[in-house]
Motif scaffolding. Sequence first.
Motif, mmCIF file in Angstrom:
data_model
loop_
_atom_site.group_PDB
_atom_site.id
_atom_site.type_symbol
_atom_site.label_atom_id
_atom_site.label_comp_id
_atom_site.label_asym_id
_atom_site.label_seq_id
_atom_site.Cartn_x
_atom_site.Cartn_y
_atom_site.Cartn_z
ATOM 1 N N LEU A 109 -2.855 3.559 -4.927
ATOM 2 C CA LEU A 109 -2.033 2.711 -4.061
ATOM 3 C C LEU A 109 -2.692 1.370 -3.728
ATOM 4 C CD1 LEU A 109 -0.976 5.473 -1.485
ATOM 5 C CD2 LEU A 109 0.173 4.844 -3.627
ATOM 6 N N SER A 148 -0.805 -1.933 -4.543
ATOM 7 C CA SER A 148 0.399 -2.073 -3.717
ATOM 8 C C SER A 148 0.032 -2.438 -2.280
ATOM 9 C CB SER A 148 1.211 -0.775 -3.728
ATOM 10 O OG SER A 148 1.685 -0.497 -5.027
ATOM 11 N N ASP A 200 1.005 -5.872 -0.281
ATOM 12 C CA ASP A 200 1.795 -5.738 0.935
ATOM 13 C C ASP A 200 1.082 -6.333 2.150
ATOM 14 O OD1 ASP A 200 3.936 -4.908 2.556
ATOM 15 O OD2 ASP A 200 2.938 -3.017 3.035
ATOM 16 N N GLY A 248 0.541 6.550 6.401
ATOM 17 C CA GLY A 248 1.801 5.965 5.959
ATOM 18 C C GLY A 248 2.507 5.146 7.015
ATOM 19 N N GLY A 291 1.377 10.416 -6.634
ATOM 20 C CA GLY A 291 1.218 9.173 -5.898
ATOM 21 C C GLY A 291 1.769 7.976 -6.648
ATOM 22 N N ASN A 317 4.972 6.066 -5.214
ATOM 23 C CA ASN A 317 4.713 4.666 -4.885
ATOM 24 C C ASN A 317 5.683 3.732 -5.605
ATOM 25 O OD1 ASN A 317 3.078 2.304 -3.985
ATOM 26 N ND2 ASN A 317 2.598 2.158 -6.160
ATOM 27 N N HIS A 318 5.930 4.003 -6.872
ATOM 28 C CA HIS A 318 6.814 3.151 -7.673
ATOM 29 C C HIS A 318 8.250 3.190 -7.144
ATOM 30 C CE1 HIS A 318 8.068 0.979 -11.328
ATOM 31 N NE2 HIS A 318 9.118 1.779 -11.344
ATOM 32 N N GLY A 333 7.490 3.539 -2.397
ATOM 33 C CA GLY A 333 6.490 2.763 -1.695
ATOM 34 C C GLY A 333 5.251 3.558 -1.330
ATOM 35 N N TRP A 334 4.188 2.827 -1.014
ATOM 36 C CA TRP A 334 2.902 3.474 -0.782
ATOM 37 C C TRP A 334 2.873 4.283 0.521
ATOM 38 C CZ3 TRP A 334 0.113 2.153 3.589
ATOM 39 C CH2 TRP A 334 0.389 0.917 4.198
ATOM 40 N N ARG A 335 3.660 3.895 1.506
ATOM 41 C CA ARG A 335 3.666 4.635 2.767
ATOM 42 C C ARG A 335 4.209 6.054 2.572
ATOM 43 N NH1 ARG A 335 2.831 0.873 6.744
ATOM 44 N NH2 ARG A 335 3.189 -1.302 6.116
ATOM 45 N N ALA A 389 4.217 7.690 -0.172
ATOM 46 C CA ALA A 389 3.282 8.437 -1.020
ATOM 47 C C ALA A 389 2.233 9.153 -0.177
ATOM 48 C CB ALA A 389 2.612 7.494 -2.013
ATOM 49 N N THR A 407 2.274 1.584 -11.855
ATOM 50 C CA THR A 407 1.571 2.720 -11.255
ATOM 51 C C THR A 407 2.054 4.050 -11.831
ATOM 52 O OG1 THR A 407 3.129 2.742 -9.380
ATOM 53 C CG2 THR A 407 1.062 1.542 -9.088
#
Length: 424
Positions: free
Chosen positions: A35, A38, A42, A97, A158, A162-163, A166-168, A170, A254
Motif C-alpha cells: 500500500l 497509494s 494520497d 484504515g 491487499g 487496494n486497486h 483503496g488502501w484504507r 485493505a 498493485t
Amino acid sequence: MTDVNFTPALRAYTVGLLTFIYTANYVDRQIVAILLQSIKLDMGLSDTQLGLLSGLAFAIFYATLGIPIAYLADRVSRKKIIIVSLSLFSVMTIICGFAQNFIQLLLARIGVGVGEAGTSPPSHAMIADMYAPNERATPLAIFALGINIGLLIAFLVGGWVNHHYGWRTAFQVVALPGLLLVVIAMFTLRDPPRGLSDGQEAQKAPPLGEVARYILHNKTLRQLIIGSTLVVTVGYGAIAWLPTYFVRVHAMTTIEVGQILALLIGIGGGIGTALGGHFADRLGKRDVRWNLWLIVILALVGLPFSVGAYLATDATLAIILLAFPVSVGALYFGPTLAMLHTLVRPEMRSLASAILLFINNIIGLGLGPLMIGVLSDYFSTDYGARALPYAMVTSALLALWASVHLWLAASTLRADIENTGQTA
C-alpha cells in the motif's frame, strides 16, 4: 516428566494454530508494503516517511515490548498472552484504515507493533517445549511459513482490495481473520508444560539480566544474533520496498505486483522455508553446523540474483532473477531459532527469543526499510527513477557481512552445545 496428554496430534495442531496466528501477525505487519505507493500519493509523503511507517516506528515498540512480555511468558500463561496480543494488533490494523494523516497512521502502526510484540516469543518457547533439540528446525520452519503465507495474503488480497476499494479498506479487510483466530485460540490452544521436550521440569525463570549475560558470554549466540540481524535487515528492506519497486520502476499495478509477489514469496518462499527446515534437521543430524552453513551458502548464492534483479530494466527478467532469493529468504528462521533454543536452558526460552527478536527487529525491521527510503531520497537527485533500485542493491550487499558472522557461529556451535548438556 511424561507427555501423556500432549500427543503427537495435539503437538501438530498446536504448531498449526500458532502458524495461523503468526500468519495473521505477518499479514497485518506487512500489508503496508503493498500500500506504500497509494499512501504516498494520497498523503503526499516522502520515501523517508514511508520507511518510518513500514520500519522504525513499528519496530521500536514491537521489539522493545517483546522483552517484558516474554519475561511474563516465562512465568504466566503463554496462551493468554498470545490471545491478548492477537486481539490488540488486529484491532489496531483496522484503525489504520481510519487514519487521516501521517501522524495518525504512524500511531496506529505503533499500536500494531505493540500488539504483535506478544505473539512470537511465547510461540517459539511453546514449540521448543514440544520437540526435542534435533527435531526443532522442522516445526519452527513450519511456524516460519506464517511469513510466506502472510506475505502471500498481504500482497494478493491487499493488492486487489487496494486497486478496487483503496488502501484504507485493505487494512480493514485483512485484519478480520485475526479476530476469528482469537475465538479459536481461546477454546482450543493448549500451552505445553515448560521443559516437556527436555524430560524435566523447567527451573524458575531467571531475570532478564541473567539471560542477557548468558547470551553475551556465549560465543555462538553472539555471532548468531549479529548474523541473523544482518540477514533480517536485508529481508525486511526487500519486502517493504519490492512492491513499490515494481510499481515505480516497472509501471505495474498493485494487482499485478500482488499476484507476482504472492507467487514468488508466498508460494515459492513457503516451499523453500519448509524444505530448508527439513534439510537443516536432516543435515544437522550428521553435523549440527549444517544448520548455519546452509544459511551461509544460500545467502551467498542468492546475492548476485538479487543485485541483478534490482538493476534489471526489464520486468520479466527482474521477476525471474528474484525467484531464487525470495524462495530462500526466510529459510534462516527455523535453523536460527532451533539453535537458539538448543543453546539456552528451557526456563530461558521465551526471554531468549525476545532478546533475539529485539535485536533482529530494532535493527532489521527498524532500519532495513528506513535505510532504503533514506538512500532512495539521497540518490534521487542524481539518479531519478533508478534511485530506489540502487538503494536496494546497497542493502542487499549486507548479506556478505552476515555470512561472515554465521560462519563464525558455526565454528563454535558444537562446543557450545556440549557445554549446555543438550543433544546436538
